[in-house]
Design a protein around this motif. Structure first.
Motif, PDB file in Angstrom:
ATOM      1  N   MET A   1       0.840  -1.185   0.000  1.00  0.00           N
ATOM      2  CA  MET A   1       0.000   0.000   0.000  1.00  0.00           C
ATOM      3  C   MET A   1       0.880   1.241   0.000  1.00  0.00           C
ATOM      4  O   MET A   1       1.918   1.270   0.645  1.00  0.00           O
ATOM      5  N   LEU A   2       0.435   2.252  -0.670  1.00  0.00           N
ATOM      6  CA  LEU A   2       1.197   3.490  -0.744  1.00  0.00           C
ATOM      7  C   LEU A   2       0.385   4.622  -0.171  1.00  0.00           C
ATOM      8  O   LEU A   2      -0.828   4.679  -0.341  1.00  0.00           O
ATOM      9  N   ILE A   3       1.056   5.540   0.498  1.00  0.00           N
ATOM     10  CA  ILE A   3       0.416   6.795   0.861  1.00  0.00           C
ATOM     11  C   ILE A   3       1.079   7.867   0.027  1.00  0.00           C
ATOM     12  O   ILE A   3       2.277   8.080   0.128  1.00  0.00           O
ATOM     13  N   LEU A   4       0.310   8.532  -0.799  1.00  0.00           N
ATOM     14  CA  LEU A   4       0.838   9.625  -1.604  1.00  0.00           C
ATOM     15  C   LEU A   4       0.409  10.932  -0.970  1.00  0.00           C
ATOM     16  O   LEU A   4      -0.776  11.186  -0.809  1.00  0.00           O
ATOM     17  N   ILE A   5       1.362  11.758  -0.632  1.00  0.00           N
ATOM     18  CA  ILE A   5       1.036  13.047  -0.057  1.00  0.00           C
ATOM     19  C   ILE A   5       1.014  14.067  -1.181  1.00  0.00           C
ATOM     20  O   ILE A   5       2.000  14.304  -1.829  1.00  0.00           O
ATOM     21  N   ASP A   6      -0.128  14.668  -1.383  1.00  0.00           N
ATOM     22  CA  ASP A   6      -0.265  15.622  -2.459  1.00  0.00           C
ATOM     23  C   ASP A   6      -1.267  16.683  -2.012  1.00  0.00           C
ATOM     24  O   ASP A   6      -1.948  16.508  -1.007  1.00  0.00           O
ATOM     25  N   LYS A   7      -1.400  17.735  -2.776  1.00  0.00           N
ATOM     26  CA  LYS A   7      -2.311  18.804  -2.391  1.00  0.00           C
ATOM     27  C   LYS A   7      -3.651  18.603  -3.073  1.00  0.00           C
ATOM     28  O   LYS A   7      -3.948  19.171  -4.124  1.00  0.00           O
ATOM     29  N   ILE A   8      -4.503  17.772  -2.470  1.00  0.00           N
ATOM     30  CA  ILE A   8      -5.851  17.561  -2.973  1.00  0.00           C
ATOM     31  C   ILE A   8      -6.814  17.824  -1.829  1.00  0.00           C
ATOM     32  O   ILE A   8      -6.414  18.059  -0.698  1.00  0.00           O
ATOM     33  N   VAL A  62       5.050  13.506  -2.930  1.00  0.00           N
ATOM     34  CA  VAL A  62       5.042  13.886  -4.345  1.00  0.00           C
ATOM     35  C   VAL A  62       5.058  15.415  -4.436  1.00  0.00           C
ATOM     36  O   VAL A  62       4.091  16.081  -4.074  1.00  0.00           O
ATOM     37  N   LEU A  63       6.178  15.952  -4.937  1.00  0.00           N
ATOM     38  CA  LEU A  63       6.376  17.393  -4.879  1.00  0.00           C
ATOM     39  C   LEU A  63       7.025  17.942  -6.141  1.00  0.00           C
ATOM     40  O   LEU A  63       7.827  17.276  -6.784  1.00  0.00           O
ATOM     41  N   VAL A  93      10.849  10.636  -1.594  1.00  0.00           N
ATOM     42  CA  VAL A  93      10.497  11.888  -2.269  1.00  0.00           C
ATOM     43  C   VAL A  93      10.384  11.593  -3.754  1.00  0.00           C
ATOM     44  O   VAL A  93      11.309  11.028  -4.348  1.00  0.00           O
ATOM     45  N   ILE A  94       9.252  11.940  -4.350  1.00  0.00           N
ATOM     46  CA  ILE A  94       9.080  11.801  -5.804  1.00  0.00           C
ATOM     47  C   ILE A  94       8.994  13.203  -6.397  1.00  0.00           C
ATOM     48  O   ILE A  94       8.039  13.942  -6.147  1.00  0.00           O
ATOM     49  N   LEU A 135      13.158   9.841  -6.030  1.00  0.00           N
ATOM     50  CA  LEU A 135      12.657   9.275  -7.280  1.00  0.00           C
ATOM     51  C   LEU A 135      12.060  10.395  -8.118  1.00  0.00           C
ATOM     52  O   LEU A 135      11.910  11.525  -7.644  1.00  0.00           O
ATOM     53  N   CYS A 136      11.724  10.092  -9.360  1.00  0.00           N
ATOM     54  CA  CYS A 136      11.190  11.150 -10.220  1.00  0.00           C
ATOM     55  C   CYS A 136      10.152  10.608 -11.190  1.00  0.00           C
ATOM     56  O   CYS A 136      10.085   9.409 -11.464  1.00  0.00           O
ATOM     57  N   ILE A 137       9.347  11.536 -11.699  1.00  0.00           N
ATOM     58  CA  ILE A 137       8.376  11.198 -12.737  1.00  0.00           C
ATOM     59  C   ILE A 137       8.114  12.455 -13.563  1.00  0.00           C
ATOM     60  O   ILE A 137       8.141  13.572 -13.029  1.00  0.00           O
ATOM     61  N   ASP A 138       7.893  12.273 -14.838  1.00  0.00           N
ATOM     62  CA  ASP A 138       7.624  13.395 -15.740  1.00  0.00           C
ATOM     63  C   ASP A 138       6.141  13.405 -16.071  1.00  0.00           C
ATOM     64  O   ASP A 138       5.649  12.529 -16.781  1.00  0.00           O
ATOM     65  N   ASN A 139       5.425  14.402 -15.558  1.00  0.00           N
ATOM     66  CA  ASN A 139       3.978  14.487 -15.763  1.00  0.00           C
ATOM     67  C   ASN A 139       3.594  14.649 -17.230  1.00  0.00           C
ATOM     68  O   ASN A 139       2.481  14.301 -17.629  1.00  0.00           O
ATOM     69  N   LYS A 140       4.500  15.164 -18.029  1.00  0.00           N
ATOM     70  CA  LYS A 140       4.183  15.432 -19.427  1.00  0.00           C
ATOM     71  C   LYS A 140       4.720  14.372 -20.384  1.00  0.00           C
ATOM     72  O   LYS A 140       4.608  14.507 -21.601  1.00  0.00           O
TER      73      LYS A 140
END
Length: 203
Positions: A1-8, A62-63, A93-94, A135-140
Motif C-alpha cells: 500500500m502506498l500513501i501519496l502526499i499531495d495537495k488535494i 510527491v512534490l 520523495v518523488i 525518485l522522479c516522474i515526468d507528468n508530461k
C-alpha cells in the motif's frame, strides 16, 4: 500500500492492477496546505491510516522541485513525528516534472551548489529525512515513458522494503487503530455479542 502526499481536497483510496500486482494508493488531503492547523493534519493522517491497515509499504512525498519551503518541511516533520521512530525507512520523495533521472541528478547537484537558498535548505532537510530515497516522474511524458518511471518507483520501493525490518510499516499507533477498527466491526455486526455468549473473545 502506498500513501501519496499531495495537495488535494479529500482522502481518496484507489485500487488498481499494475504490472501484474494489486496496488492500493491513498492520496492524503492537502497535507502541505499551511492553512490547516496541526490538529486537522493529524486527524486526516489518522483517517488515512485506517485505509492502509495492517500497514503501508511506502510514504511518497510527491512534490514539484520549485515548491520546497521551510513551512513545508515543518509540516513533513509533524507527519514523521505523528508516526514515530522507523517510518523514515518507508519514506520517499518523488520529484515531478523531471524528464529523466539524469535531470533529477542535475537538479540535486545544482542545489548543492546553492547552500544559502531557502528552498534548497528545505529540500536538503527533506532529503535527509527520507534517507536520500529520491525518485522522479515526468507528468508530461508519453504513456510508455511514464509506465517505465512508475515501474522504477515500484522497484525502488520493493528494494527498500526488502532491506527494512518488515515489508510494511507498523507500530503501536497503527496497531491501536487496527484494534479499534476490528472492535468496531464486531460490535456493529453483532458478532461481538454472540462471541461473548460463547465464552470466546477476539481481543
Amino acid at each position: 500500500m502506498l500513501i501519496l502526499i499531495d495537495k488535494i481536497v479529500s482522502t481518496v483510496l484507489q485500487v488498481e492492477q499494475r504490472f501484474g500486482r494489486k496496488l492500493e494508493v491513498v492520496d492524503t488531503p492537502g497535507i502541505f496546505d499551511t492553512s490547516f492547523d496541526d490538529k486537522t493534519v493529524c486527524q486526516q493522517i489518522a483517517q488515512c491510516i485506517g485505509l492502509t491497515l495492517p500497514g503501508f509499504n511506502a510514504i511518497c512525498l510527491v512534490l514539484r522541485p520549485d515548491r520546497f519551503s521551510k513551512e513545508m518541511v515543518e509540516t513533513v516533520e509533524l507527519f514523521f513525528k505523528f508516526f514515530g521512530r522507523g517510518v523514515d525507512a518507508y519514506a520517499f520523495v518523488i520529484l515531478t516534472y523531471m524528464e529523466t533521472e539524469e535531470a533529477m541528478k542535475n537538479y540535486i547537484k545544482g542545489g548543492e551548489a546553492k547552500p544559502d537558498d531557502e528552498g534548497q535548505k528545505a529540500f536538503q532537510v527533506l532529503r535527509k529525512r527520507c534517507q536520500d530515497k529520491l525518485l522522479c516522474i515526468d507528468n508530461k511524458a508519453s504513456k510508455n515513458v511514464k509506465e517505465q518511471m512508475v515501474w522504477n518507483i515500484l522497484t525502488a520501493i520493493d528494494e527498500a522494503n526488502a532491506k527494512a525490518s518488515r515489508p510494511y510499516f507498523q507500530n503501536r499507533l497503527t496497531r491501536s487503530i487496527e484494534h479499534r477498527a476490528l472492535t468496531d466491526y464486531y460490535l456493529t455486526s453483532g458478532l461481538g455479542s454472540k462471541r461473548s455468549t460463547d465464552g470466546n473473545h477476539y481481543f
